[in-house]
Design an enzyme around this catalytic site. Structure first.
Site, PDB file in Angstrom:
ATOM      1  N   SER A  61       0.852  -1.192   0.000  1.00  0.00           N
ATOM      2  CA  SER A  61       0.000   0.000   0.000  1.00  0.00           C
ATOM      3  C   SER A  61       0.883   1.235   0.000  1.00  0.00           C
ATOM      4  O   SER A  61       2.027   1.205   0.471  1.00  0.00           O
ATOM      5  CB  SER A  61      -0.896   0.007   1.238  1.00  0.00           C
ATOM      6  N   TYR A  98      -2.827  -0.802  10.426  1.00  0.00           N
ATOM      7  CA  TYR A  98      -2.799  -1.106   8.992  1.00  0.00           C
ATOM      8  C   TYR A  98      -1.519  -0.608   8.339  1.00  0.00           C
ATOM      9  O   TYR A  98      -0.854  -1.328   7.589  1.00  0.00           O
ATOM     10  CB  TYR A  98      -4.017  -0.471   8.316  1.00  0.00           C
TER      11      TYR A  98
END
Length: 680
Positions: A557, A570
């Protein structure tokens, strides 16, 4: 050609019925024909035609578009210009001058048989029972015993114009006959009507099967061989999965192959009997069989309970011997005009107590090769039961395997897609980015295993991508070590091995530091950090054992380098994944395995993560409506474009395709330009 012609309609229906039952013929094997009349659009007069299944078609799925259409008068005139057996291959090109109109499908080598035999309807099939009689040492006498003078023996002759002449002559000389047994090959039947031809074909097949059942000795393959009985189902599949990478490397030394595994009763019973080494060494006989299985298989000569390490070592030794033996076969039979050797690796590998691995350029070819070897086992059982199995000799096999016409057919095959022969495992692939990646890889030629927490969703996604020759769905929790190993085992048993792994499975909880619980932290790290580690480790064992290189791709990501609010767990786990890429690239490079990553920005559309609550949470953080989140993300990028799952899939393909073969340890941003996430 008109679909309305009754002869055509009856032919297609008959072909489909015959081809639908494997006891009648193998996949894509055999051919059927019908003769009739149509109006010539040029002269306005009736013209006699023969419709015959075209080259490469399958009877079970044949349509009128798969028929070659030829003028009978011109076909029969070829007899007068036939230059003889030494030049009979030239007659295939002559068929083009007999075509009616555009001619439909390309005529096959058996076209002469159908055109020259004086009967309105002709069937040529490869039934196991018929080939058993055809390959028996005393096949001619057996044919007489089984059928009297109703079916006539035709000695082995390679398919072609001369065989068509032979059968036409035999039919003319035996008006009482309804068909013939072709030595070493199969059967041909005929009839005045389509129904009569079909009935005669079935009668020949069923009569042979009944004779074999009534007269076969109790143990056609000999008594049981001590220690070679089938392992129990779980044990044999576990051993098959452990051996699969080595066996694929054996089958892929000359060129990469896709595999298929079967542990059917026919295979296991054959390998448990005393005579299996002798019979396997004799090889197959029917041309359709050995063209897809090679002249003979590689057989592991160890008992069922032999350990994996011992089996691997012995398989390597046997592979060296197999290659030497195949090179000798080629050298003994090749002429200066023969095509170059096409590779000396086996296409069939038999493991006692475990089963059979078959290989081909794609999954369908590999599966069909395995089905053909099961046909060959059935043939051997039948022949050995009433006589002695005596296939055609190796010189004749070579003439067909390295036939110039067969070589020309291979050269006409379309170029393979970029990812042909590659086998991919994509985690979290039932939706969103993972599904888009799986779809893209399959479209570029890969076989794909879709792994997801939900087996139902995984299987549904696989079904949409294609049949089981293209994609399969498996259930798996990537945070569970045993389930990860089961996923990888399922992949190697589905397609023979593994080349490409995409660590995509993930989830997210949008919480601040103080709101993030230990359970929140552990859940995300278990799925993405530990899960990626477990998947990569299990896959790396396969990739190393195969020795074919490979790719591991992490869907990380932009958050792995970008610090955003309320995202501690996350973003931290994505940074963990990003460094796993670098660590594994450094470690696995010596094995030819590339490890790279893709860093997307928020992919809202089609995302299971965003639909599961993450979208609402991130929308609340940024103060926008959830339905506007994708546009919000787009407007904060340099390009002002929303990132979609397909964009991530394109990046994965760029990394694993043919154009980035020397790139490892790289992260590709797919974020439409987020300056704060630029890599440094």
């Amino acid at each position: 050609m008109s679909d309305l012609n009754p002869a055509v309609a009856a032919l297609v229906e008959r072909s489909n019925r015959l081809g639908a039952d494997p006891k009648n013929t193998n996949y894509a094997g055999g051919n059927t024909s019908a003769k009739g009349t149509e109006t010539d659009p040029v002269t306005g007069e009736d013209v006699e035609l023969v419709w015959v299944k075209g080259s490469g078609g399958d009877l079970g799925t044949l349509t009128s578009a798969g028929l070659a259409v030829l003028r009978l008068d011109r076909m029969r005139a070829l007899v007068d210009v036939y230059p003889g057996l030494d030049r009979e291959d030239e007659m295939v090109a002559a068929f083009d001058y007999c075509l009616h109109g555009k001619g439909g499908a390309a005529p096959s080598i058996d076209t002469a048989m159908h055109g020259l035999v004086d009967s309105p309807h002709v069937d040529h099939l490869h039934p196991d029972s018929g080939i058993a009689i055809a390959t028996a040492a005393d096949g001619e006498a057996l044919t007489k015993e089984v059928y009297g003078d109703t079916v006539v023996w035709v000695p082995w002759r390679r398919p072609g114009f001369q065989l068509g002449l032979d059968i036409a002559e035999i039919k003319a000389a035996n008006p009482q006959a309804v068909g013939c047994i072709l030595g070493g090959h199969g059967i041909t039947a005929w009839g005045e009507t389509s129904e009569e031809s079909e009935q005669n074909s079935l009668w020949i097949i069923e009569t042979a099967a009944a004779y074999l059942a009534a007269h076969s000795k109790p143990e056609p393959f000999g008594p049981p061989l001590s220690g070679y009985a089938a392992l129990d189902p779980d044990a044999r599949r576990e051993k098959a999965a452990a051996l699969a990478p080595t066996i694929r490397s054996i089958a892929s030394q000359d060129r990469p192959m896709v595999g298929h595994f079967t542990d059917s009763a026919e295979v296991l019973d054959f390998l448990a009997a005393t005579e299996h080494p002798r019979l396997a060494a004799l090889g197959t006989s029917c041309p359709d069989h050995f063209l897809r299985t090679k002249v003979k298989p590689l057989v592991l000569d160890l008992p069922a309970d032999a350990g994996v390490e011992e089996s691997v070592a012995r398989l390597r030794e046997l592979h060296t011997a197999y290659r030497d033996d195949y090179q000798g076969y080629y050298d003994r039979n090749a002429t200066p005009e023969s095509p170059a050797i096409r590779g000396a690796d086996p296409l069939i590998v038999l493991v006692p107590g475990v089963g059979m691995f078959s290989f081909g350029k794609d999954k369908q070819t590999a599966r069909v090769a395995g089905e053909f070897y099961v046909n060959a086992i059935n043939v051997m059982r039948g022949a050995e039961g009433v006589s002695t199995y005596a296939p055609i000799d190796e010189a004749e096999k070579f003439r067909i395997e390295y036939w110039a016409l067969e070589e020309a057919k291979l050269q006409r095959m379309p170029a393979p897609k970029p990812l042909a022969t590659r086998i991919a495992l994509v985690t979290g692939a039932a939706s969103g980015i993972g599904r888009a990646i799986a779809t893209k890889l399959a479209a570029e030629g890969a076989c794909v295993v879709i792994a997801d927490l939900s087996l139902e969703k995984a299987q549904a996604a696989a079904a949409e991508i294609g049949g089981t020759d293209v994609a399969v769905g498996v259930q798996g929790d990537v945070s569970d070590e045993a389930q990860v190993q089961a996923m990888v085992d399922a992949a190697v048993l589905a397609f023979g091995g593994l080349d490409l792994v995409v660590n995509n499975a993930g989830l997210s909880l949008s919480k601040s530091l103080l709101e993030t619980t230990v359970a929140d932290w552990d859940l995300q790290h278990d799925v993405m950090a530990k899960g990626s580690f477990l998947v990569s480790r299990a896959a790396a064992r396969v990739l190393i054992d195969q020795g074919l290189g490979g790719d591991i791709v992490y869907i990380s990501s932009k958050n792995s380098v970008f610090a955003g609010p309320n995202n501690i767990a996350y973003s931290a786990v994505k940074a963990d994944q990003a460094h796993q890429v670098r660590l594994l690239a450094a470690e696995l490079g010596e094995h030819g395995v590339k490890v790279n990553g893709v860093n997307p920005d928020g992919v809202v559309r089609g995302s299971g993560i965003f639909a599961g609550g993450w979208g609402a949470q991130r929308a609340a953080v940024y103060g926008v409506d959830e339905e506007d989140l994708g546009e919000f993300y787009a407007q904060r990028t340099l390009l002002k474009r929303e990132v979609l799952p397909e964009h991530c899939a394109n990046a994965v393909f760029a990394l694993v395709g043919p154009n980035m073969t020397h790139t490892t340890g790289l992260h590709i941003p797919v974020d439409a330009g987020v300056a704060a996430a630029f890599l440094r």
